[in-house]
Design a protein around this motif. Sequence first.
Motif, mmCIF file in Angstrom:
data_model
loop_
_atom_site.group_PDB
_atom_site.id
_atom_site.type_symbol
_atom_site.label_atom_id
_atom_site.label_comp_id
_atom_site.label_asym_id
_atom_site.label_seq_id
_atom_site.Cartn_x
_atom_site.Cartn_y
_atom_site.Cartn_z
ATOM 1 N N ALA A 253 10.965 -3.447 -4.870
ATOM 2 C CA ALA A 253 9.422 -3.611 -5.744
ATOM 3 C C ALA A 253 9.531 -2.877 -7.061
ATOM 4 C CB ALA A 253 8.193 -3.485 -4.909
ATOM 5 N N SER A 254 8.869 -3.353 -7.947
ATOM 6 C CA SER A 254 8.850 -2.837 -9.138
ATOM 7 C C SER A 254 7.159 -2.783 -9.595
ATOM 8 C CB SER A 254 9.193 -3.627 -10.425
ATOM 9 O OG SER A 254 10.790 -3.515 -10.529
ATOM 10 N N TYR A 255 6.824 -1.542 -9.858
ATOM 11 C CA TYR A 255 5.097 -1.162 -9.888
ATOM 12 C C TYR A 255 4.924 -0.899 -11.345
ATOM 13 C CZ TYR A 255 3.605 -1.467 -5.010
ATOM 14 O OH TYR A 255 3.346 -2.115 -3.833
ATOM 15 N N GLY A 256 3.629 -1.435 -11.928
ATOM 16 C CA GLY A 256 3.335 -0.993 -13.353
ATOM 17 C C GLY A 256 1.759 -0.930 -13.183
ATOM 18 N N ASP A 257 1.069 -0.807 -14.318
ATOM 19 C CA ASP A 257 -0.242 -0.567 -14.552
ATOM 20 C C ASP A 257 -0.776 -1.917 -14.966
ATOM 21 O OD1 ASP A 257 -2.952 -0.192 -15.201
ATOM 22 O OD2 ASP A 257 -2.548 1.662 -16.080
ATOM 23 N N ARG B 72 0.778 -1.253 0.023
ATOM 24 C CA ARG B 72 -0.037 0.092 -0.003
ATOM 25 C C ARG B 72 1.030 1.349 0.047
ATOM 26 N NH1 ARG B 72 -4.954 -1.358 -1.044
ATOM 27 N NH2 ARG B 72 -6.018 -2.714 0.195
ATOM 28 N N ALA B 73 1.855 1.168 0.909
ATOM 29 C CA ALA B 73 2.467 2.609 0.960
ATOM 30 C C ALA B 73 3.534 2.734 -0.248
ATOM 31 C CB ALA B 73 3.634 2.247 2.040
ATOM 32 N N LEU B 74 3.905 1.669 -0.795
ATOM 33 C CA LEU B 74 4.566 2.037 -2.475
ATOM 34 C C LEU B 74 3.780 2.166 -3.348
ATOM 35 C CD1 LEU B 74 7.091 -1.229 -2.241
ATOM 36 C CD2 LEU B 74 7.759 1.396 -2.037
ATOM 37 N N ALA B 75 2.374 1.807 -3.300
ATOM 38 C CA ALA B 75 1.557 2.237 -4.468
ATOM 39 C C ALA B 75 1.196 3.783 -4.064
ATOM 40 C CB ALA B 75 0.230 1.431 -4.291
ATOM 41 N N ASP B 76 1.262 4.186 -2.934
ATOM 42 C CA ASP B 76 0.897 5.815 -2.703
ATOM 43 C C ASP B 76 2.551 6.571 -3.260
ATOM 44 O OD1 ASP B 76 -0.341 7.721 -1.592
ATOM 45 O OD2 ASP B 76 1.321 8.215 -0.745
ATOM 46 N N ASP C 212 0.211 -0.751 -9.290
ATOM 47 C CA ASP C 212 -0.046 -1.988 -9.142
ATOM 48 C C ASP C 212 1.596 -2.679 -9.061
ATOM 49 O OD1 ASP C 212 -2.735 -2.009 -9.632
ATOM 50 O OD2 ASP C 212 -2.326 -2.027 -11.871
ATOM 51 N N PRO C 213 1.461 -3.486 -7.760
ATOM 52 C CA PRO C 213 2.798 -4.329 -7.564
ATOM 53 C C PRO C 213 2.946 -5.398 -8.878
ATOM 54 C CG PRO C 213 1.337 -5.266 -6.162
ATOM 55 C CD PRO C 213 0.532 -3.792 -6.855
ATOM 56 N N PHE C 214 4.202 -5.343 -9.496
ATOM 57 C CA PHE C 214 4.418 -6.558 -10.385
ATOM 58 C C PHE C 214 5.143 -7.599 -9.758
ATOM 59 C CE2 PHE C 214 3.807 -4.835 -14.923
ATOM 60 C CZ PHE C 214 2.430 -4.164 -14.800
ATOM 61 N N THR C 215 6.372 -7.160 -9.191
ATOM 62 C CA THR C 215 7.184 -7.962 -8.340
ATOM 63 C C THR C 215 7.431 -7.439 -7.103
ATOM 64 O OG1 THR C 215 9.248 -9.334 -8.368
ATOM 65 C CG2 THR C 215 9.361 -7.298 -9.547
ATOM 66 N N ILE C 216 7.495 -7.976 -6.074
ATOM 67 C CA ILE C 216 7.998 -7.363 -4.734
ATOM 68 C C ILE C 216 8.676 -8.720 -3.790
ATOM 69 C CG2 ILE C 216 5.719 -8.001 -3.790
ATOM 70 C CD1 ILE C 216 6.011 -5.426 -1.941
#
Length: 287
Positions: A123-127, A59-63, A69-73
Amino acid sequence: MREAASAPAPVRATIGDSEFDRDTAVTRRAPGVYDIDLSAGWTIISAVNGGYLLAVLGRALADALPHPDPFTISAHYLTASQPGPAVIRTETIRTGRTLSTGQASLFQYDEEGAEVERIRVLASYGDLDALPDDVRTAARPPSFPPLDQCFGPQDGPAPVPGSSAITDRLMLKLDPSTLGWALGAPSGKGEMRSWFGLADGRDADPVSLLLAVDALPPTAFEIGLKGWVPTVELTVHVRARPAPGPLRVSITTRNLAGGFLEEDAEVWDSTDRLVAQSRQLARARLT
């Protein structure tokens, strides 16, 4: 499973108003700094569940990151977290067009008021909604009985050994073929399979998948071990946004050596799509 026509419609919590959302919500204190009160409702015995903690950090990283969206964490669990106040510090490492990468650490306080790092993640985030629709896979969804032919903690004559507050917040219905441990006759196969959902009916989203991969009883139980199996490292790959409905989770262990075992998890949604995968290294108590 089809319900009788006279049965009342189930009450379903929507994303945003469920207990899971409230208990994983973080409050931004300053850029990259978040506060949260870790809920005792997600504990196993006395320790906070690792999947719940990963969802909190997610949640914190999404902000903090520009992608949703988390892709890999990947998380390293350094010390056991306890219910109560915690602070999360995030750092943006790289921002690209399709992926952004960040790291986060969760801290609590010792008796002298000094910060103690509990977890560190990268983590890496995407859509997920921007991904192409093509799927080319040899993976197949797990085969086990329908939900009404599987069993959860509430179906036993006594609480399931090792269960705790978290079981009241989950809908878990385990494949009977992986329940030998609960009857005193573990299969020795190192497998655990279950239908999974949140008890209030909230449908799954990418963040709740971080919980799903670490919410089943340990595969160590089916190997014949007992007691807590603390996670050392957990990596989750979120592959797609899950469709509404219960999930199916399959976890296997192939190797226990030197007091450590791995758990490989797959999470499938109601459309038979593989929506998450994970691997964790856990410590097993051999005596």
